[in-house]
Design a protein around this motif. Structure first.
Motif, PDB file in Angstrom:
ATOM      1  N   ALA B 108       2.917   7.365  -9.177  1.00  0.00           N
ATOM      2  CA  ALA B 108       3.174   6.585 -10.261  1.00  0.00           C
ATOM      3  C   ALA B 108       4.488   7.585 -10.644  1.00  0.00           C
ATOM      4  CB  ALA B 108       1.439   6.235 -11.694  1.00  0.00           C
ATOM      5  N   PRO B 109       4.499   9.528 -10.696  1.00  0.00           N
ATOM      6  CA  PRO B 109       5.416  10.110 -11.099  1.00  0.00           C
ATOM      7  C   PRO B 109       6.444   9.350 -10.212  1.00  0.00           C
ATOM      8  CG  PRO B 109       3.942  11.308 -10.483  1.00  0.00           C
ATOM      9  CD  PRO B 109       3.325  10.088 -10.412  1.00  0.00           C
ATOM     10  N   SER B 110       6.520   8.672  -9.113  1.00  0.00           N
ATOM     11  CA  SER B 110       7.836   8.542  -8.440  1.00  0.00           C
ATOM     12  C   SER B 110       8.680   7.211  -8.592  1.00  0.00           C
ATOM     13  CB  SER B 110       7.849   8.515  -6.621  1.00  0.00           C
ATOM     14  OG  SER B 110       6.489   7.957  -6.082  1.00  0.00           O
ATOM     15  N   ASN B 111       7.179   6.653  -9.011  1.00  0.00           N
ATOM     16  CA  ASN B 111       7.875   4.935  -9.683  1.00  0.00           C
ATOM     17  C   ASN B 111       8.348   5.089 -10.540  1.00  0.00           C
ATOM     18  OD1 ASN B 111       6.631   3.581  -7.923  1.00  0.00           O
ATOM     19  ND2 ASN B 111       4.662   3.599  -9.266  1.00  0.00           N
ATOM     20  N   TRP B 112       9.166   6.454 -11.623  1.00  0.00           N
ATOM     21  CA  TRP B 112       9.556   6.960 -12.823  1.00  0.00           C
ATOM     22  C   TRP B 112      10.623   7.882 -12.417  1.00  0.00           C
ATOM     23  CZ3 TRP B 112       4.309   5.111 -13.980  1.00  0.00           C
ATOM     24  CH2 TRP B 112       4.563   4.144 -15.091  1.00  0.00           C
ATOM     25  N   GLY B 113      11.080   7.860 -10.912  1.00  0.00           N
ATOM     26  CA  GLY B 113      11.602   8.592 -10.384  1.00  0.00           C
ATOM     27  C   GLY B 113      12.002  10.229 -10.633  1.00  0.00           C
TER      28      GLY B 113
ATOM     29  N   ALA C 182      -3.103  -3.170 -12.185  1.00  0.00           N
ATOM     30  CA  ALA C 182      -3.710  -1.762 -11.541  1.00  0.00           C
ATOM     31  C   ALA C 182      -2.350  -0.951 -11.514  1.00  0.00           C
ATOM     32  CB  ALA C 182      -5.035  -1.035 -10.797  1.00  0.00           C
ATOM     33  N   GLN C 183      -1.854  -1.295 -10.628  1.00  0.00           N
ATOM     34  CA  GLN C 183      -0.658  -1.088  -9.335  1.00  0.00           C
ATOM     35  C   GLN C 183       1.056  -1.504 -10.850  1.00  0.00           C
ATOM     36  OE1 GLN C 183      -2.202   0.970  -7.999  1.00  0.00           O
ATOM     37  NE2 GLN C 183      -2.165   0.606  -6.209  1.00  0.00           N
ATOM     38  N   ILE C 184       0.936  -1.745 -11.277  1.00  0.00           N
ATOM     39  CA  ILE C 184       2.297  -1.914 -12.362  1.00  0.00           C
ATOM     40  C   ILE C 184       1.665  -1.276 -13.623  1.00  0.00           C
ATOM     41  CG2 ILE C 184       3.148  -3.652 -14.138  1.00  0.00           C
ATOM     42  CD1 ILE C 184       2.301  -6.468 -12.641  1.00  0.00           C
ATOM     43  N   SER C 185       0.769  -0.895 -14.001  1.00  0.00           N
ATOM     44  CA  SER C 185       0.213  -0.052 -14.630  1.00  0.00           C
ATOM     45  C   SER C 185       0.387   1.462 -14.584  1.00  0.00           C
ATOM     46  CB  SER C 185      -1.131  -0.011 -15.305  1.00  0.00           C
ATOM     47  OG  SER C 185      -1.924   0.355 -14.366  1.00  0.00           O
ATOM     48  N   ARG C 186       0.394   2.188 -13.564  1.00  0.00           N
ATOM     49  CA  ARG C 186       1.266   3.021 -12.743  1.00  0.00           C
ATOM     50  C   ARG C 186       2.444   2.599 -12.222  1.00  0.00           C
ATOM     51  NH1 ARG C 186      -1.891   5.304  -7.950  1.00  0.00           N
ATOM     52  NH2 ARG C 186      -2.520   3.812  -7.533  1.00  0.00           N
ATOM     53  N   GLY C 187       3.202   1.604 -12.676  1.00  0.00           N
ATOM     54  CA  GLY C 187       4.934   1.898 -12.778  1.00  0.00           C
ATOM     55  C   GLY C 187       5.334   1.335 -11.747  1.00  0.00           C
ATOM     56  N   ALA C 188       4.262   0.905 -10.856  1.00  0.00           N
ATOM     57  CA  ALA C 188       5.054  -0.301  -9.652  1.00  0.00           C
ATOM     58  C   ALA C 188       6.227  -1.218 -10.623  1.00  0.00           C
ATOM     59  CB  ALA C 188       3.800  -0.523  -8.822  1.00  0.00           C
ATOM     60  N   ASP C 189       7.486  -1.801  -9.521  1.00  0.00           N
ATOM     61  CA  ASP C 189       8.049  -2.667  -9.734  1.00  0.00           C
ATOM     62  C   ASP C 189       8.896  -3.263  -8.885  1.00  0.00           C
ATOM     63  OD1 ASP C 189      10.563  -3.347 -10.254  1.00  0.00           O
ATOM     64  OD2 ASP C 189      11.702  -1.504 -10.772  1.00  0.00           O
ATOM     65  N   PHE C 190       8.343  -4.661  -8.908  1.00  0.00           N
ATOM     66  CA  PHE C 190       8.712  -5.636  -7.885  1.00  0.00           C
ATOM     67  C   PHE C 190      10.195  -6.499  -8.009  1.00  0.00           C
ATOM     68  CE2 PHE C 190       4.207  -4.994  -8.489  1.00  0.00           C
ATOM     69  CZ  PHE C 190       3.182  -4.860  -7.857  1.00  0.00           C
ATOM     70  N   GLU C 191      10.527  -5.608  -9.182  1.00  0.00           N
ATOM     71  CA  GLU C 191      11.183  -6.712  -9.460  1.00  0.00           C
ATOM     72  C   GLU C 191      12.581  -6.531  -9.029  1.00  0.00           C
ATOM     73  OE1 GLU C 191      10.376  -7.669 -13.795  1.00  0.00           O
ATOM     74  OE2 GLU C 191       8.939  -8.514 -12.742  1.00  0.00           O
ATOM     75  N   SER C 192      13.286  -5.169  -9.286  1.00  0.00           N
ATOM     76  CA  SER C 192      14.577  -4.563  -8.866  1.00  0.00           C
ATOM     77  C   SER C 192      14.978  -4.081  -6.913  1.00  0.00           C
ATOM     78  CB  SER C 192      15.039  -3.170  -9.429  1.00  0.00           C
ATOM     79  OG  SER C 192      13.481  -2.528  -9.634  1.00  0.00           O
ATOM     80  N   GLY C 193      15.884  -3.943  -6.420  1.00  0.00           N
ATOM     81  CA  GLY C 193      16.396  -3.454  -5.542  1.00  0.00           C
ATOM     82  C   GLY C 193      16.420  -4.511  -4.841  1.00  0.00           C
ATOM     83  N   GLY C 194      16.357  -4.758  -3.204  1.00  0.00           N
ATOM     84  CA  GLY C 194      16.784  -5.434  -2.427  1.00  0.00           C
ATOM     85  C   GLY C 194      15.769  -6.125  -1.678  1.00  0.00           C
ATOM     86  N   LEU C 195      15.739  -6.753  -0.654  1.00  0.00           N
ATOM     87  CA  LEU C 195      14.838  -7.656  -0.469  1.00  0.00           C
ATOM     88  C   LEU C 195      13.865  -6.371   0.271  1.00  0.00           C
ATOM     89  CD1 LEU C 195      13.663 -10.446   0.238  1.00  0.00           C
ATOM     90  CD2 LEU C 195      14.628 -10.356   2.480  1.00  0.00           C
ATOM     91  N   ILE C 196      13.704  -5.402   1.050  1.00  0.00           N
ATOM     92  CA  ILE C 196      13.137  -4.789   2.101  1.00  0.00           C
ATOM     93  C   ILE C 196      12.667  -3.347   1.305  1.00  0.00           C
ATOM     94  CG2 ILE C 196      13.734  -2.346   3.323  1.00  0.00           C
ATOM     95  CD1 ILE C 196      15.107  -3.960   5.014  1.00  0.00           C
ATOM     96  N   LYS C 197      13.226  -3.370  -0.346  1.00  0.00           N
ATOM     97  CA  LYS C 197      12.434  -2.508  -1.286  1.00  0.00           C
ATOM     98  C   LYS C 197      11.920  -3.234  -1.483  1.00  0.00           C
ATOM     99  CE  LYS C 197      13.636   0.209  -5.512  1.00  0.00           C
ATOM    100  NZ  LYS C 197      13.253  -0.390  -6.506  1.00  0.00           N
TER     101      LYS C 197
END
Lengths: 273, 283, 268
Positions: B108-113, C182-197
């Motif tokens: 979680a913290p690394s997702n926020w940089g 659950a992962q989104i609520s932990r800040g997972a980001d599926f939208e930004s970055g390139g294809l590999i990211k």
């Protein structure tokens, strides 16, 4: 006619592959027909291993386990043992095989190769006993948690077993689902089905006729529920149910006489100011 | 400073024949340092409400504001605001993906940089708040016991340093000592200034731990207030699927016998009330 | 709370019609027989028996013909593509010219026939899926494949696999949604970055899902074993497939349609 025990475990030990210590050791346990045994233990006490042993899913690595006189180590007898001892597991989603309620109940009898009319009669009966008759054509997926667990119970009952082993079968249910499931069990036990109920919830063992405590793979205590409540409950690290806490405090304060049962209704009745 | 949901209405499958109103005009507020329980039967909408607080769901109408600022779900701000609101799902250990507990907590913290030494500090602090010993950080999450695994999952949410902690049935499936230990952990976090929003159908914990309780019934707020007020209300008008703890049922019975006693008292409180009644009658 | 109850595989429409009451083996075989109709059609008029036949089935299964027609929509692009290909690249008698492209009368005929053929094919398959529940389909297919068991092909195991897969699709659907949230609520980001990211961002969803699938499979296997399931052992059925007179009659009708269309194609 003198009936032999349903389960007879003699000096049984079981070690999982690669485990440093056995999950179950030196267990001697005999369960008579019609009993309701609550098998208590904290996580990792070996109680689930014991349950699988009683269904011939695990064979003791030392000692022996007999189900109605049949040795579980004999692979020829596995089918007969599993017909007579049905297991219900913790998570209903992990034991429902078919998409339609009645088809799932039929799964066990189908495996026994019974004729269709017999299967139908068994399915009808099992659905009636679990109160699911009206949902027989429903998708198993659309049921609530409590209904799903009753479906798993119906699947077990369709085997027309002598005994039921419930491995933490109520732990994922809400209070309503739990109550309806326990009601079913009470009815079945009254019909003579032996019940071995594995749990860590104290408030669920009120109907047991006997309590067995497992601790680090061994049977640490075995006896009547009344004595267990009075003396042993806290000693094994189990939570004291609030009813019992009430009873003790009321008795110590002289508000209820000794021998009162730990139920809200009984406590109020016996209260003297 | 508080999290506030105002008049939330939420319809699943909106606009289709399968539309179901899950929440119908629910309002809820939790101040930092406060323990608010949300109780209700299965299907009452309590989990749906929890997901609104974390901005995972977009309400059909109504608003969510955090620390006084209204946040629109789905916006860029929502992602940052979400960091203030930790959400622990039911059976959270099923979200594990990393090979070590440390990596799981650092997710979680690394997702926020957050990185480097700050990240290590974050992980250590979260683990200790959740009651995990530092020696467990290097182990595989799947090698832990059930109770430890649950604590690791909670630590993996605490590591984002939320001000509001939303817990959806956090003690489900744990044994008595596990439940007791975790409840104490949450109370501790609460006394350090975190808001705890506890979604549950365990009335015993709700009655004994909460500052306030909100009771949901089929998507509608049946009653909310102090445990005493909620117990008073529910003894008049029971809600299906909610079982009052023995102490409350006993206190209800005492009232019928003419003993004055608060409904939401603990066993010790009940005994005190009885002793008082006895001495009064003895006189 | 479960709200994905409407989720179903295929587009099965439960019903009590004549077609619904047929043995699944009859429905599956019947479909293959009736596929002869569009495949044997060589000129536009030859499709009259095929379309008429579909119309009769839609009436007999009480599925509105319009609904059946709409079932071909997902393949319209494919149809347009083949039609254009056939229209411009069929050698023969030229009727028009579009720059370098020649349109021949044979091309027009072929494009028309090809489009109708694909459309009829899809509609025929759709009728089968609309009237046959996945469970029925699995048991019908199992019985039809049963001769393969003679050459050691694990027919009943494959049928059991299909049954279980169908049962678990909605469960896994729910589970993946929950993990994702659950992962989104932990800040997972599926939208930004390139294809590999972005691909890497899916690991926290796929890994727990796989772990769950495997633990579930393990628990399910134990549960099945405790209910006396032995892979490959003979099993009986609660609802055994019964071939009745109406199934024979329906098969006869299907064959009759094929004969009728052969005569029609030859003389009209």
């Amino acid at each position: 006619m003198e009936q032999g025990p349903i389960f007879s475990i003699q000096g049984a030990e079981f070690s999982y592959k690669g485990a440093s210590s056995p999950a179950v050791k030196n267990v001697d346990l005999s369960v008579a027909s019609g009993e309701w045994v609550a098998l208590l233990g904290i996580n990792g006490s070996g109680k689930s291993t014991l349950a699988k042993m009683m269904n011939a899913l695990l064979i003791p690595t030392r000692g022996a386990c007999f189900v109605m006189g049949m040795d579980t180590s004999d692979p020829e007898l596995a089918a007969a043992i599993r017909q007579n001892v049905a297991l219900v597991f913790q998570n209903p989603d992990d034991q429902i095989v078919a998409s339609i309620v009645e088809e799932d109940v039929a799964f066990g009898p189908e495996n026994l190769g019974l004729p269709s009319e017999t299967i139908r009669a068994r399915v009808d009966r099992a659905l009636r006993l679990t109160g699911l008759s009206e949902m027989r054509r429903r998708g198993s997926y659309s049921l609530s948690g409590g209904q799903k667990q009753r479906l798993a119970l119906a699947g077990a009952l369709a085997m027309e077993p002598e005994a039921l082993i419930l491995d933490e079968s109520t732990s994922m249910l809400d209070p309503e689902g739990r109550a309806s499931f326990l009601n079913c069990l009470r009815e079945l036990n009254a019909r003579g089905i032996t019940i071995v109920q594995i749990t860590h919830r104290m408030e669920e063992v009120a109907h047991a006729s006997r309590i067995v405590v497992a601790r680090s793979g061994e049977v640490a205590w075995d006896g009547s529920p009344d004595f267990f409540w009075e003396e042993k409950c806290a000693g094994f690290g189990f939570d004291i149910p609030q009813e019992l806490e009430l009873l003790r405090s009321l008795r110590d304060g002289g508000f209820v006489p000794a021998g009162t049962k730990p139920a809200v209704h009984d406590l109020l009745e016996a209260l003297c100011l | 400073m508080s999290i506030k949901a105002v008049n939330i209405k939420y319809i699943y499958n909106e606009g289709t024949p399968a539309a179901v109103t899950a929440l119908d005009g629910i309002s809820l507020e939790a101040e930092r340092g406060e323990w608010v329980s949300v109780v209700g039967h299965t299907g009452s909408g309590k989990s749906t409400l929890a997901q609104h607080l974390n901005l995972l769901l977009t309400p059909s109408s109504g608003t969510v504001s955090i620390d006084g600022a209204r946040v629109a779900p789905g916006s860029r701000e929502a992602r940052d605001a979400r960091r203030k609101v930790g959400l622990v799902f039911q059976y959270p250990e099923s979200q594990f993906f990393a090979e070590t507990v440390r990596e799981e907590i650092a997710f979680a913290p690394s997702n926020w940089g957050v990185g480097g030494a700050a990240l290590d500090a974050c992980v250590a602090e979260a683990a200790s708040s959740a009651g995990l010993s530092p020696s467990m950080l290097g182990s595989n999450p799947f090698s832990l016991s059930g109770g430890e695994r649950r604590r690791a999952a909670i630590a993996s949410v605490l590591s984002m340093k939320p001000d509001y902690l939303v817990l959806d049935e956090p003690t489900a499936g744990l044994d008595a000592s596990g439940v007791r230990g975790l409840t104490a952990t949450f109370k501790d976090l609460c006394s350090k200034g975190m808001a705890v929003i506890h979604v549950t159908h365990d009335m015993e914990i709700a009655m004994s731990m909460s500052d306030r309780i909100a009771v949901l019934e089929r998507g509608v707020l049946a009653v909310s207030g102090t445990p005493e007020r909620v117990a008073e209300y529910l003894s008049e008008r029971p809600v299906k699927g909610l079982v009052m703890p023995p102490s409350v049922r006993f206190a209800q019975g005492l009232r019928e016998k003419g003993v004055r006693v608060p409904l939401a008292s603990r066993v010790s409180g009940i005994i005190e009330a009885l002793e008082e009644a006895r001495s009064r009658r003895g006189r | 709370m479960k709200f994905s109850n409407g989720f179903s595989i295929g587009q099965f429409i439960p019903g009590e019609s004549f077609v619904h009451s047929l043995d699944p083996r009859c429905r599956i075989t019947g479909m293959f027989i009736l596929l002869v109709l569009p495949f044997s059609a060589e000129k536009p008029l030859d499709f009259v028996p095929a379309v008429f036949c579909l119309y009769v089935i839609s009436a007999a299964s009480r599925i509105p013909f319009a609904k059946l027609l709409r079932s071909g929509r997902p393949v319209l692009f494919l149809i347009a593509f083949t039609a254009i290909l056939n229209l411009f690249w069929t050698p023969g008698h030229e009727v028009a010219r579009l720059g370098p492209l020649r349109i021949t009368s044979e091309g027009i005929n072929l494009a028309f026939c090809m489009s109708l053929r694909i459309y009829c094919l899809v509609m025929t398959a759709a009728v089968l899926m609309m009237t046959t529940s996945p469970m029925d389909f699995a048991s019908g297919a199992e019985r039809l494949m049963s001769p393969l068991a003679l050459v050691k092909f694990p027919v009943s195991e494959i049928a059991m696999m299909m049954t279980i897969a169908l049962r678990f699709i909605p469960t896994l659907f729910d589970e993946s949604e929950r993990i994702m949230k659950a992962q989104i609520s932990r800040g997972a980001d599926f939208e930004s970055g390139g294809l590999i990211k972005r691909a890497r961002a899916y690991i926290p969803i796929l890994a727990p899902l796989f772990i769950q699938v495997f633990t579930r499979a393990d628990s399910l296997a134990t549960a099945m074993e405790s209910r006396c399931y032995v892979p490959g052992a003979p099993r009986t059925r609660l609802n055994p497939l019964v071939w009745s007179a109406r199934d024979t009659a329906a098969m006869a009708c299907a064959v009759a349609f094929v004969v009728f269309s052969a005569v029609w194609n030859r003389y009209i």
